[in-house]
Design an enzyme around this catalytic site. Structure first.
Site, PDB file in Angstrom:
ATOM      1  NE  ARG A 191     -47.337  23.937  -9.612  1.00  0.00           N
ATOM      2  CZ  ARG A 191     -46.867  25.130  -9.257  1.00  0.00           C
ATOM      3  NH1 ARG A 191     -47.666  26.186  -9.265  1.00  0.00           N
ATOM      4  NH2 ARG A 191     -45.607  25.272  -8.894  1.00  0.00           N
ATOM      5  CB  SER A 242     -43.133  18.802  -8.463  1.00  0.00           C
ATOM      6  OG  SER A 242     -42.034  19.689  -8.401  1.00  0.00           O
ATOM      7  CD  GLU A 312     -47.073  20.089  -9.307  1.00  0.00           C
ATOM      8  OE1 GLU A 312     -46.397  20.575 -10.237  1.00  0.00           O
ATOM      9  OE2 GLU A 312     -46.898  20.378  -8.106  1.00  0.00           O
TER      10      GLU A 312
END
Length: 317
Positions: A191, A242, A312
């Site tokens: 990520r 998420s 995130e």
């Protein structure tokens, strides 16, 4: 987690806002003063910005970025708004949105697809299917834009964008240069890409190398992935995907679920009863509701398992 709950917003010089607005309209962009960002964020929370500009093509984008630089105006780039959180007080910045207006797709050779940053990932996946190209099945259902997917190295079902990205082109807003770069130089990790530390580099387009495949098999896998998303994720309520990154050796959603936090609410924000890794806006939540719920989750998980959950989603401030 950053402590943004008490952040206050100052006003940008109105003359500069008017100048940028007039210039944006003149070159063909869409522009909106005092725009509510909740209308551009998948969470459906967030206050206004003094000016939102939506270019229709790369030339318009680079032109408005050059003018923003000349006027020394603070700004931020927004894609599809599916992985971000904006404070209730809004932003004291001009927002440049790279979205549906900047959508283009082309096939280069037999197995290379080039798309503009504003192209939605779902649109890219469908284009690959139409050309019997495999490799993007995992991404079908990711709600963001291609630029956003490269920016954060989006992933699903055990795969990441960096696996199929060949190169991309970005605009350096400091030097006013357009630069092409190989994917191997983008410092990808989970990520993460180099763009996250260098916001003055704005992704313009991306090139993906895929593999010839069977259209029926590709379609079947895409449908299966989409069905899995519908079964596991709270797609019916506003959310930002998420909320926390995956900790080493486990999943954030499992830790949150094991702490008994499914259904816990703060104001209008709720830990999804369908997937504990998601926070949903179930009843007119504010950004402060979301932040306070995130902080409660982090504290509870750390006290229970000594695991520090890392967000995130990105905060735009």
């Amino acid at each position: 987690m950053p402590h943004y709950l008490m952040t206050k917003v100052m006003n940008i010089n109105i003359e500069t806002v008017n100048l940028l607005f007039d210039s944006a309209i003149e070159i063909g962009c869409m522009a909106y003063k005092n725009e509510k960002l909740c209308n551009h964020i998948s969470f459906k929370v967030g206050g206004p910005c003094p000016l939102l500009i939506e270019p229709k093509n790369e030339k318009q984008l680079t032109s408005i970025l050059k003018l923003i630089k000349e006027t020394q105006t603070p700004y931020t780039i927004l894609g599809n708004g599916t992985n971000v959180l904006v404070l209730d007080e809004g932003l004291d910045k001009v927002v440049v949105k790279i979205g549906d207006e900047m959508t283009s797709l082309s096939l280069e050779g037999d197995d290379v697809v080039c798309c503009s940053a504003g192209t939605k990932v779902v649109t890219l996946c469908k284009f690959a299917l139409e050309n019997s190209l495999s490799g993007l099945e995992f991404a079908y259902g990711i709600p963001g834009t291609c630029g956003g997917a490269v920016f954060m190295n989006a992933g699903a079902f055990g795969h990441e964008i960096c696996e199929i990205l060949e190169s991309c082109t970005y605009f350096d807003a400091r030097s006013n240069r357009k630069i092409s770069i190989d994917a191997s130089q983008l410092q990808f990790s989970y990520r993460h890409s180099m763009f996250m530390e260098m916001p003055h580099l704005i992704i313009l387009n991306a090139t993906f190398r895929l593999q010839p495949g069977d259209m029926v098999q590709i379609s079947t896998q895409m449908s299966a992935n989409m069905q899995a998303r519908k079964e596991r994720q709270p797609l019916g309520l506003p959310n930002a995907g998420s909320i926390f990154k995956r900790p080493a050796g486990t999943a954030a959603g499992k830790l949150i679920d094991d702490c008994g936090l499914k259904g816990v609410r703060v104001g209008g924000a709720e830990v999804s009863t369908k997937h504990a890794g998601f926070i949903v806006n179930y009843n007119n939540a504010t950004a402060q509701d979301v932040l306070r719920l995130m902080q409660y989750i982090q504290t509870t998980v750390y006290e229970t398992y000594q695991v520090q959950l890392e967000p995130e989603i990105r905060y735009i401030v």
